[in-house]
Scaffold this motif. Structure first.
Motif, mmCIF file in Angstrom:
data_model
loop_
_atom_site.group_PDB
_atom_site.id
_atom_site.type_symbol
_atom_site.label_atom_id
_atom_site.label_comp_id
_atom_site.label_asym_id
_atom_site.label_seq_id
_atom_site.Cartn_x
_atom_site.Cartn_y
_atom_site.Cartn_z
ATOM 1 N N UNK A 116 0.852 -1.197 0.000
ATOM 2 C CA UNK A 116 0.000 0.000 0.000
ATOM 3 C C UNK A 116 0.884 1.242 0.000
ATOM 4 N N UNK A 117 0.787 2.031 -1.071
ATOM 5 C CA UNK A 117 1.537 3.285 -1.176
ATOM 6 C C UNK A 117 0.578 4.461 -1.057
ATOM 7 N N UNK A 118 1.073 5.530 -0.513
ATOM 8 C CA UNK A 118 0.242 6.723 -0.332
ATOM 9 C C UNK A 118 1.075 7.969 -0.628
ATOM 10 N N UNK A 119 0.385 9.056 -0.901
ATOM 11 C CA UNK A 119 1.064 10.326 -1.191
ATOM 12 C C UNK A 119 1.659 10.902 0.090
ATOM 13 N N UNK A 120 2.748 11.614 -0.048
ATOM 14 C CA UNK A 120 3.358 12.284 1.106
ATOM 15 C C UNK A 120 3.752 13.707 0.731
ATOM 16 N N UNK A 121 3.757 14.547 1.737
ATOM 17 C CA UNK A 121 4.278 15.910 1.560
ATOM 18 C C UNK A 121 5.189 16.189 2.741
ATOM 19 N N UNK A 122 6.446 16.449 2.453
ATOM 20 C CA UNK A 122 7.442 16.703 3.489
ATOM 21 C C UNK A 122 7.660 18.196 3.652
ATOM 22 N N UNK A 123 7.477 18.707 4.861
ATOM 23 C CA UNK A 123 7.665 20.132 5.110
ATOM 24 C C UNK A 123 9.129 20.519 4.964
ATOM 25 N N UNK A 124 9.326 21.711 4.432
ATOM 26 C CA UNK A 124 10.675 22.240 4.253
ATOM 27 C C UNK A 124 10.619 23.734 4.524
ATOM 28 N N UNK A 125 11.451 24.181 5.449
ATOM 29 C CA UNK A 125 11.445 25.600 5.823
ATOM 30 C C UNK A 125 11.719 26.501 4.621
ATOM 31 N N UNK A 126 12.475 25.993 3.667
ATOM 32 C CA UNK A 126 12.806 26.795 2.481
ATOM 33 C C UNK A 126 11.590 27.048 1.597
ATOM 34 N N UNK A 127 10.500 26.294 1.816
ATOM 35 C CA UNK A 127 9.294 26.438 0.994
ATOM 36 C C UNK A 127 8.432 27.638 1.401
ATOM 37 N N UNK A 128 8.717 28.246 2.539
ATOM 38 C CA UNK A 128 7.832 29.279 3.089
ATOM 39 C C UNK A 128 7.546 30.421 2.112
ATOM 40 N N UNK A 129 8.545 31.039 1.467
ATOM 41 C CA UNK A 129 8.246 32.157 0.544
ATOM 42 C C UNK A 129 7.304 31.774 -0.591
ATOM 43 N N UNK A 130 7.526 30.613 -1.203
ATOM 44 C CA UNK A 130 6.662 30.204 -2.321
ATOM 45 C C UNK A 130 5.270 29.832 -1.833
ATOM 46 N N UNK A 131 5.188 29.251 -0.638
ATOM 47 C CA UNK A 131 3.877 28.892 -0.076
ATOM 48 C C UNK A 131 3.045 30.136 0.204
ATOM 49 N N UNK A 132 3.679 31.200 0.668
ATOM 50 C CA UNK A 132 2.960 32.444 0.958
ATOM 51 C C UNK A 132 2.385 33.070 -0.306
ATOM 52 N N UNK A 133 3.049 32.850 -1.433
ATOM 53 C CA UNK A 133 2.583 33.424 -2.703
ATOM 54 C C UNK A 133 1.545 32.540 -3.394
ATOM 55 N N UNK A 134 1.450 31.309 -2.973
ATOM 56 C CA UNK A 134 0.556 30.357 -3.636
ATOM 57 C C UNK A 134 -0.914 30.716 -3.424
ATOM 58 N N UNK A 135 -1.738 30.446 -4.432
ATOM 59 C CA UNK A 135 -3.185 30.645 -4.334
ATOM 60 C C UNK A 135 -3.899 29.341 -3.978
ATOM 61 N N UNK A 136 -3.145 28.287 -3.811
ATOM 62 C CA UNK A 136 -3.722 26.989 -3.443
ATOM 63 C C UNK A 136 -4.026 26.989 -1.946
ATOM 64 N N UNK A 137 -5.274 26.727 -1.535
ATOM 65 C CA UNK A 137 -5.625 26.713 -0.104
ATOM 66 C C UNK A 137 -4.773 25.744 0.710
ATOM 67 N N UNK A 138 -4.338 24.663 0.072
ATOM 68 C CA UNK A 138 -3.521 23.676 0.783
ATOM 69 C C UNK A 138 -2.209 24.287 1.265
ATOM 70 N N UNK A 139 -1.729 25.308 0.565
ATOM 71 C CA UNK A 139 -0.469 25.949 0.952
ATOM 72 C C UNK A 139 -0.574 26.566 2.345
ATOM 73 N N UNK A 140 -1.758 27.056 2.706
ATOM 74 C CA UNK A 140 -1.955 27.653 4.031
ATOM 75 C C UNK A 140 -1.823 26.587 5.111
#
Length: 265
Positions: free
Chosen positions: A71-95
């Motif tokens: 059984x495989x599943x999707x993963x998302x690993x947090x990375x502090x370097x992602x903060x600037x791009x996440x703040x600019x994203x319009x995707x609600x998941x980014x919040x």
């Protein structure tokens, strides 16, 4: 769907803070329970909030005398370097991802967590005109619980966000889920208490005991009115007509129409 056909997709999100050897097994357990009960498509994703290099992205594997399962599943690993791009994203998941990153960055600093939580709720949700009410409610609930604050800081945050909740997110006050979220629960408590205090102050200004009693009654009535509105919202969600709800909770039809508009947003 685009062809008009209804299609249900269940989204299973699991927040994993620290490395756990049984995590993949737990992901599979939740998956088969959902699938067994609903027999629908399921999208599973593990949000790994640990900022270290370790992760829990291995699939779950089972093998016993010729019976095998992976059984495989999707993963998302947090990375502090992602903060600037996440703040600019319009995707609600980014919040939501930002909230997870800040959870660890503020692990031992509640004052810093207070500031980032206030910013997330105020700028990214309450004042975000591009965010649908359903997404806004879900994100508020998620962030409010994830970024825990002690009681006094929660009260302070409520005061800070008071005007934004009333002006730009009034519809959220009819959400059953958000009533249990710390900041919104504190807000509703404050509204009721201030209603009683305002009533008492009006009574005191008259300078007579009767005025005090009437003032308290005004405050209590304000609390009762809030309960009526909440009940009306719940009945509307259950499919009762505006006229029926108005008669049942003893509110005007215009008032119930306003509540219905908020509920449908």
């Amino acid at each position: 769907m685009k062809n008009g056909e209804e299609k249900y997709v269940f989204i299973h999100i699991e927040i994993q803070e620290k490395q756990d050897p049984d995590f993949s097994k737990r992901m599979f357990t939740y998956f088969y329970r959902l699938f067994d009960r609903f027999q629908e498509n399921i999208y599973s994703i593990a949000i790994l909030t640990d900022l270290s290099k370790s992760n829990n992205s291995e699939p779950f594997q089972y093998s016993f005398y010729g019976t095998e399962l992976t059984y495989r599943f999707n993963t998302y690993k947090f990375n502090e370097a992602d903060i600037p791009s996440l703040k600019k994203s319009t995707n609600p998941f980014a919040i939501a991802v930002l909230a997870g990153i800040y959870l660890h960055l503020t692990e031992k600093n509640y004052q810093k967590r207070y500031e980032v939580k206030k910013k997330l709720l105020k700028e990214f949700i309450l004042s975000n005109q591009n965010l649908s009410s359903n997404y806004a409610e879900a994100l508020c609930y998620f962030i409010d619980y994830l970024l825990y604050l002690p009681g006094e800081l929660t009260k302070q945050l409520t005061k800070e966000l008071f005007i934004h909740i009333e002006k730009e997110a009034n519809h959220m006050l009819y959400s059953e889920e958000l009533k249990e979220a710390p900041t919104f629960a504190e807000y509703l408590k404050t509204v009721k208490e201030e209603g009683i205090e305002i009533g008492i102050e009006k009574g005191i200004e008259k300078g007579i005991e009767k005025g005090k009693e009437e003032g308290i009654e005004i405050g209590i009535e304000k609390g009762k009115m809030e309960e009526k509105r909440n009940l009306a919202a719940e009945l509307l969600r259950e499919g009762f007509s505006v006229e029926k709800v108005a008669k049942m909770v003893k509110l005007s039809i215009d008032e119930v129409k306003k509540i219905k508009k908020c509920v449908n947003n």
